[in-house]
Scaffold this active site. Sequence first.
Site, mmCIF file in Angstrom:
data_model
loop_
_atom_site.group_PDB
_atom_site.id
_atom_site.type_symbol
_atom_site.label_atom_id
_atom_site.label_comp_id
_atom_site.label_asym_id
_atom_site.label_seq_id
_atom_site.Cartn_x
_atom_site.Cartn_y
_atom_site.Cartn_z
ATOM 1 N N HIS A 116 0.822 -1.219 0.000
ATOM 2 C CA HIS A 116 0.000 0.000 0.000
ATOM 3 C C HIS A 116 0.849 1.259 0.000
ATOM 4 O O HIS A 116 0.403 2.296 -0.464
ATOM 5 C CB HIS A 116 -0.999 -0.030 1.155
ATOM 6 C CG HIS A 116 -2.114 -0.968 0.854
ATOM 7 N ND1 HIS A 116 -2.080 -2.272 1.226
ATOM 8 C CD2 HIS A 116 -3.245 -0.791 0.134
ATOM 9 C CE1 HIS A 116 -3.160 -2.875 0.767
ATOM 10 N NE2 HIS A 116 -3.882 -2.006 0.104
ATOM 11 N N ARG A 153 -10.250 4.326 -0.196
ATOM 12 C CA ARG A 153 -9.777 3.353 0.795
ATOM 13 C C ARG A 153 -10.013 3.945 2.184
ATOM 14 O O ARG A 153 -9.132 4.604 2.744
ATOM 15 C CB ARG A 153 -8.287 3.059 0.591
ATOM 16 C CG ARG A 153 -7.968 2.202 -0.634
ATOM 17 C CD ARG A 153 -6.483 1.924 -0.725
ATOM 18 N NE ARG A 153 -6.165 0.834 -1.623
ATOM 19 C CZ ARG A 153 -5.871 0.975 -2.923
ATOM 20 N NH1 ARG A 153 -5.857 2.158 -3.481
ATOM 21 N NH2 ARG A 153 -5.586 -0.086 -3.661
ATOM 22 N N ARG A 167 -15.053 2.201 0.065
ATOM 23 C CA ARG A 167 -14.880 0.831 0.526
ATOM 24 C C ARG A 167 -14.852 0.849 2.042
ATOM 25 O O ARG A 167 -14.130 1.649 2.640
ATOM 26 C CB ARG A 167 -13.580 0.259 -0.013
ATOM 27 C CG ARG A 167 -13.261 -1.076 0.664
ATOM 28 C CD ARG A 167 -12.064 -1.718 0.101
ATOM 29 N NE ARG A 167 -10.838 -1.086 0.550
ATOM 30 C CZ ARG A 167 -9.653 -1.376 0.024
ATOM 31 N NH1 ARG A 167 -9.578 -2.237 -0.971
ATOM 32 N NH2 ARG A 167 -8.570 -0.790 0.465
ATOM 33 N N GLU A 196 -11.972 -10.067 -4.941
ATOM 34 C CA GLU A 196 -10.517 -10.101 -4.812
ATOM 35 C C GLU A 196 -10.018 -11.414 -4.222
ATOM 36 O O GLU A 196 -8.852 -11.527 -3.859
ATOM 37 C CB GLU A 196 -10.017 -8.894 -4.006
ATOM 38 C CG GLU A 196 -10.702 -8.663 -2.681
ATOM 39 C CD GLU A 196 -10.242 -7.380 -1.983
ATOM 40 O OE1 GLU A 196 -9.215 -6.809 -2.355
ATOM 41 O OE2 GLU A 196 -10.936 -6.981 -1.036
ATOM 42 N N ASN A 231 -5.138 -6.462 -7.098
ATOM 43 C CA ASN A 231 -3.920 -6.573 -6.273
ATOM 44 C C ASN A 231 -4.002 -7.829 -5.402
ATOM 45 O O ASN A 231 -3.080 -8.637 -5.356
ATOM 46 C CB ASN A 231 -3.755 -5.347 -5.362
ATOM 47 C CG ASN A 231 -3.866 -4.049 -6.125
ATOM 48 O OD1 ASN A 231 -3.626 -4.026 -7.315
ATOM 49 N ND2 ASN A 231 -4.243 -2.978 -5.452
ATOM 50 N N ASP A 232 -5.126 -7.957 -4.704
ATOM 51 C CA ASP A 232 -5.286 -9.145 -3.866
ATOM 52 C C ASP A 232 -5.637 -10.372 -4.698
ATOM 53 O O ASP A 232 -5.203 -11.479 -4.386
ATOM 54 C CB ASP A 232 -6.353 -8.896 -2.789
ATOM 55 C CG ASP A 232 -5.767 -8.154 -1.604
ATOM 56 O OD1 ASP A 232 -4.620 -8.470 -1.222
ATOM 57 O OD2 ASP A 232 -6.420 -7.233 -1.085
ATOM 58 N N ARG A 242 1.935 -10.371 -1.620
ATOM 59 C CA ARG A 242 2.215 -9.092 -2.292
ATOM 60 C C ARG A 242 3.163 -8.203 -1.499
ATOM 61 O O ARG A 242 3.715 -7.247 -2.025
ATOM 62 C CB ARG A 242 0.909 -8.342 -2.622
ATOM 63 C CG ARG A 242 0.136 -7.870 -1.431
ATOM 64 C CD ARG A 242 -1.254 -7.394 -1.819
ATOM 65 N NE ARG A 242 -1.333 -5.957 -2.027
ATOM 66 C CZ ARG A 242 -2.467 -5.267 -2.013
ATOM 67 N NH1 ARG A 242 -3.634 -5.897 -1.839
ATOM 68 N NH2 ARG A 242 -2.475 -3.989 -2.187
ATOM 69 N N CYS A 288 -10.685 -1.920 -9.731
ATOM 70 C CA CYS A 288 -10.086 -0.833 -8.950
ATOM 71 C C CYS A 288 -8.670 -1.182 -8.488
ATOM 72 O O CYS A 288 -8.005 -0.372 -7.865
ATOM 73 C CB CYS A 288 -10.965 -0.445 -7.767
ATOM 74 S SG CYS A 288 -11.143 -1.758 -6.572
HETATM 75 C C1 PEP Z 1 -7.038 -4.742 -4.468
HETATM 76 O O1 PEP Z 1 -6.807 -5.674 -3.692
HETATM 77 O O2 PEP Z 1 -6.857 -4.814 -5.699
HETATM 78 C C2 PEP Z 1 -7.517 -3.451 -3.952
HETATM 79 C C3 PEP Z 1 -7.938 -2.505 -4.766
HETATM 80 O O3 PEP Z 1 -7.491 -3.242 -2.617
HETATM 81 P P1 PEP Z 1 -6.143 -3.011 -1.770
HETATM 82 O O4 PEP Z 1 -5.017 -2.772 -2.743
HETATM 83 O O5 PEP Z 1 -6.381 -1.840 -0.903
HETATM 84 O O6 PEP Z 1 -6.013 -4.288 -1.031
HETATM 85 MG MG MG Z 2 -7.544 -5.640 -1.669
#
Ligand code: PEP
Ligand code: MG
Length: 539
Positions: free
Chosen positions: A188, A293, A329, A427, A450-451, A461, A498
């Site tokens: 993040h 977020r 979110r 996710e 991302n997740d 990650r 997203c």
């Molecule tokens: C994701 O997981 O793609 C996401 C947008 O949320 P975060 O990156 O905050 O986990």
């Molecule tokens: Mg996420």
Amino acid sequence: MDTYTGKSIFKKIAIGKILFYQKGEQTIKRTHIEEVDAELKRYEKARAAAIEQLDALHEKALKEVGEANAAVFEVHAMMLEDDDYVDSIVNIIESQHVNAEFAVATTGDNFSKMFANMEDDYFKARAADVKDISERLINILSGKEGDQVIGDQPVIVVADDLAPSETVQMDKKKLLGFVTKYGSANSHTAILARTMNIPALIGVDIQEEWNGKLAVVDGYEGILYLEPDGETLARLQKRQQEDLETEKLLQQMKGKEDVTLDGRHIRLYANIGGVKDVADVLANDAAGIGLFRSEFLYLEANDYPDEETQFRAYKTVAENMAGRKVIVRTLDIGADKQADYFKLDKEENPAMGYRAIRICLERTDIFKTQLRALLRASAFGNIAIMYPMIISVDEVRKIKRIFEEVKQELKEQAIPFGDVEQGIMIETPAAVLISDMLAPEVDFFSIGTNDLTQYTLAIDRQNMKLDHFYDSHHPAVLRMIQMIVENGHKHGCWVGICGELGADMTLTKTFLEMGIDELSVSPAFVLPIRKMIRELSIG
Ligand code: PEP
Ligand code: MG
């Protein structure tokens, strides 16, 4: 000139002095003072300077983020005029013959403890304000004027590692770039660098003696130049200038529709971490906010943000976006996003641990406070709510029951709220595989790539050693995205992305062909992607 290499997080150039960032609060020494009058004068001068800083910040914030948001600086300036606060500091200096820094720190501690112990939520929230003004005074007294972390001049921050909670508290106007030893490209903190539109390098062998030296971060090549020679400096200044020219050219995309040559529309939204990012969303003309977020509101605070604090933040964002959609979110705390006051246990596998909706469905007090604040703010704009880390239909139904309870409470209290779309983040592979069952339950899906990449490929990650294995283009991930779109559309659910992959312009055409309805990206990517969409034809 010395050069150091690292992994680049964002392609841009930063030129400026280095600030070596040390973790932890500064310790205030108690020093005996002979010249009490001189010390009182020194304190008075610092107080006047702090008020002046706050007035200037208030004026600037009024223009950039609106009245509601700017009010905090006005309140802080007023607190510095408060008789009880001022008298306590003066009294400590006079009676104990101590330095002003110590007197301010002691008064700040006493007052913030007193506020924190009060029943009333409004007064409780003032505890953080007292701490804030006291730190400002101490920074001025100890010669670290301006922003509490990074001073007055814009700097390149160099650190071992930066937690999201630390990054989010830095004044982005004074941050030219980041260079860290640790951290992964998908953390993040890296995402925040992209949201803030600044270059960042990770995996650099940093050294404390760099503090104060001139440096250039080359985000294109992943190189840090320390004390660059004239030729290097000139070359990278030229590159920086070219970037500015490109940014200027992109301004022509403002006000234009997000539509392909053959008429396919897509919604191009932006991701934010807090109220202060809205200015960038507006400056880049995003059609909405696709991911707020909200956990960053919690990370910035020293205690659970109360309903009023959250309501003000969501309301300000909704008002500033003036009718454009704002998808908030709900709290996605856990894994790399930690706030001490949650007192979460240390876990072996935090990414797969007690986090996000799992906490909210157990700690319904926290969840309900957030939903109340969001619903109240929905009366002032176009708010939608989405829930993170969903793995089952049962979770969604539980959420919806709680949501209805909160609505009912507000109705009984005659508190107004608007129509709110509800969606979920897709996710986890589980959510993908049951997306046909989840779609009838909600209004929209937002794909958290991302997740989703992390859980699908079994790649942590956060682990920088695995960055080169973290392949969001893996066919498994792309097939999943296609499946989510198909299942969503079959049941009348619109589908967006997203996660960071949404900004990957090598895939923009693919996403359009797949039928993605919305892309939500860091503000700086909105105009380049708009330009690309307008040049595409998907047939
Ligand atoms: C994701 O997981 O793609 C996401 C947008 O949320 P975060 O990156 O905050 O986990
Ligand atoms: Mg996420």
